[in-house]
Design an enzyme around this catalytic site. Structure first.
Site, PDB file in Angstrom:
ATOM      1  N   ASN A   1       0.883  -1.224   0.099  1.00  0.00           N
ATOM      2  CA  ASN A   1       0.049  -0.068   0.079  1.00  0.00           C
ATOM      3  C   ASN A   1       0.913   1.181  -0.008  1.00  0.00           C
ATOM      4  OD1 ASN A   1      -1.954   2.089   0.682  1.00  0.00           O
ATOM      5  ND2 ASN A   1      -2.490   1.425   2.616  1.00  0.00           N
ATOM      6  N   TRP A   2       1.067   1.914  -0.886  1.00  0.00           N
ATOM      7  CA  TRP A   2       1.796   3.204  -1.221  1.00  0.00           C
ATOM      8  C   TRP A   2       1.330   4.318  -0.505  1.00  0.00           C
ATOM      9  CZ3 TRP A   2       4.012   2.724  -7.098  1.00  0.00           C
ATOM     10  CH2 TRP A   2       4.648   1.561  -7.276  1.00  0.00           C
ATOM     11  N   LYS A   3       0.047   4.389  -0.285  1.00  0.00           N
ATOM     12  CA  LYS A   3      -0.442   5.413   0.566  1.00  0.00           C
ATOM     13  C   LYS A   3      -0.227   6.724  -0.348  1.00  0.00           C
ATOM     14  CE  LYS A   3      -0.271   3.060   4.975  1.00  0.00           C
ATOM     15  NZ  LYS A   3       0.047   3.099   6.162  1.00  0.00           N
TER      16      LYS A   3
ATOM     17  N   HIS B   1      -9.589   1.040   5.110  1.00  0.00           N
ATOM     18  CA  HIS B   1      -8.127   1.235   6.026  1.00  0.00           C
ATOM     19  C   HIS B   1      -8.275   2.058   7.043  1.00  0.00           C
ATOM     20  CE1 HIS B   1      -3.884   2.250   6.427  1.00  0.00           C
ATOM     21  NE2 HIS B   1      -3.688   1.310   5.796  1.00  0.00           N
TER      22      HIS B   1
ATOM     23  N   GLU C   1      -6.577   4.321   8.345  1.00  0.00           N
ATOM     24  CA  GLU C   1      -6.377   5.655   7.908  1.00  0.00           C
ATOM     25  C   GLU C   1      -7.681   6.518   7.284  1.00  0.00           C
ATOM     26  OE1 GLU C   1      -2.667   5.444   5.765  1.00  0.00           O
ATOM     27  OE2 GLU C   1      -1.880   4.705   7.558  1.00  0.00           O
TER      28      GLU C   1
ATOM     29  N   GLU D   1      -5.190  -5.399  10.504  1.00  0.00           N
ATOM     30  CA  GLU D   1      -4.029  -4.094  10.772  1.00  0.00           C
ATOM     31  C   GLU D   1      -4.144  -3.612  12.084  1.00  0.00           C
ATOM     32  OE1 GLU D   1      -2.131  -2.812   6.827  1.00  0.00           O
ATOM     33  OE2 GLU D   1      -4.174  -1.779   7.066  1.00  0.00           O
TER      34      GLU D   1
ATOM     35  N   GLY E   1       2.742   1.704  10.951  1.00  0.00           N
ATOM     36  CA  GLY E   1       3.768   3.061  10.799  1.00  0.00           C
ATOM     37  C   GLY E   1       4.665   3.269  11.930  1.00  0.00           C
TER      38      GLY E   1
ATOM     39  N   SER F   1       3.578  -2.520  10.027  1.00  0.00           N
ATOM     40  CA  SER F   1       5.144  -2.763  10.506  1.00  0.00           C
ATOM     41  C   SER F   1       5.578  -3.866   9.907  1.00  0.00           C
ATOM     42  CB  SER F   1       5.475  -2.314  11.608  1.00  0.00           C
ATOM     43  OG  SER F   1       5.280  -1.160  12.049  1.00  0.00           O
TER      44      SER F   1
ATOM     45  N   GLY G   1       2.985  -1.294   4.063  1.00  0.00           N
ATOM     46  CA  GLY G   1       3.038   0.133   3.796  1.00  0.00           C
ATOM     47  C   GLY G   1       4.713   0.450   3.632  1.00  0.00           C
ATOM     48  N   GLY G   2       5.254   1.219   4.617  1.00  0.00           N
ATOM     49  CA  GLY G   2       6.622   1.698   4.598  1.00  0.00           C
ATOM     50  C   GLY G   2       7.547   0.682   3.702  1.00  0.00           C
TER      51      GLY G   2
END
Ligand code: 13P
Length: 249
Positions: free
Chosen positions: A9-11, A94, A96, A166, A172, A212, A233-234
């Site tokens: 997920n590149w956000k 998600h 967010e 998640e 993150g 993470s 993510g990251g």
């Protein structure tokens, strides 16, 4: 029976040039790993460019989707638009979206059903906050997110739905749920799915872990019986770290 799925997920990250280069690298890894599925969810604005280099095996996804096909919904994206850009999957609910943009289970359910209607495979994200975990409400929260998220959703093919657990406190933050904690939540969700769907359907739905995930912890997470993949993510933003996650042992 459940093909592992590693999803990035590149956000809201990367320029067009960076997106194209990263997608090309990931497509190469996906082509070299035929026993697992690899997905990326770039920003909408990068989908067309990424599609040009994605090849056959890299699955493209939207980061969210509207429940309507078209109309006056400023700022939203239609499932038809995602399909037209080559997406086969879409992330819904998600954390967010839930916590920054206040999307509730009812809205997420509408998005999920809209995706299914247009042939997109939704990845329904669920997960508790730290306050909810500390007050022993984790399972209650997951129960409600799954039941309300899947309200009025019938399924005849388990490949048409993916769930992603998640924990909000692990996103993150560098804190991963312990493998036992993650496995426990996944077992709980699978039992819940078994109460909602036929046994063989519930057993075939993939449940990803997210929060993470990185090259150092992916092998241990993926070794758990009910963890069928990762939503990353990251660590999906660099070709090197995402390749290592995709190539989990
Ligand atoms: P991180 O892997 O950066 O914790 O993000 C997880 C996530 O939100 C994926 O959807």
């Amino acid at each position: 029976m459940r093909t592992p799925l590693i999803a990035g997920n590149w956000k809201m990250h990367l320029s067009l040039a960076e997106a194209r280069a990263l997608a090309a690298a990931v497509a190469g890894v996906a082509a070299a790993c035929p026993d697992r599925e690899v997905m990326i969810a770039p920003p909408y604005t990068a989908l067309a460019a990424v599609r040009e280099v994605a090849g056959e095996r890299l699955i493209l996804a939207g980061q969210n989707v509207c429940w309507e096909e078209k109309g006056a919904f400023t700022g939203e994206i239609s499932p038809l638009m995602l399909r037209e850009l080559g997406c086969r999957m879409v992330i819904v609910g998600h954390s967010e979206r839930r916590h920054i943009f206040h999307e509730d289970n009812r809205m997420i359910n509408r998005r999920l059903r809209g995706a299914l209607r247009q042939g997109l495979i939704p990845i329904l994200c669920i997960g508790e906050t730290l306050a909810e975990r500390d007050s022993a409400k984790t399972m209650e929260v997951l129960d409600q997110q799954v039941r309300e998220g899947l309200d009025q959703v019938s399924l005849s093919d388990p490949a048409r739905l993916v769930i992603a657990y998640e924990p909000v406190w692990a996103i993150g933050t560098g804190k991963t749920a312990g493998t036992d904690q993650a496995q426990e939540a996944h077992v709980f969700v699978r039992r819940l799915l078994a109460a909602l769907y036929e046994k063989n359907i519930a057993a075939g739905i993939r449940i990803l872990y997210g929060g993470s995930v990185n090259p150092a912890n992916v092998d241990e997470l993926m070794a758990q019986a009910d963890i069928d993949g990762a939503l990353v993510g990251g660590a999906s933003l660099s070709a090197e770290s995402f390749e290592r996650v995709i190539r989990f042992a």
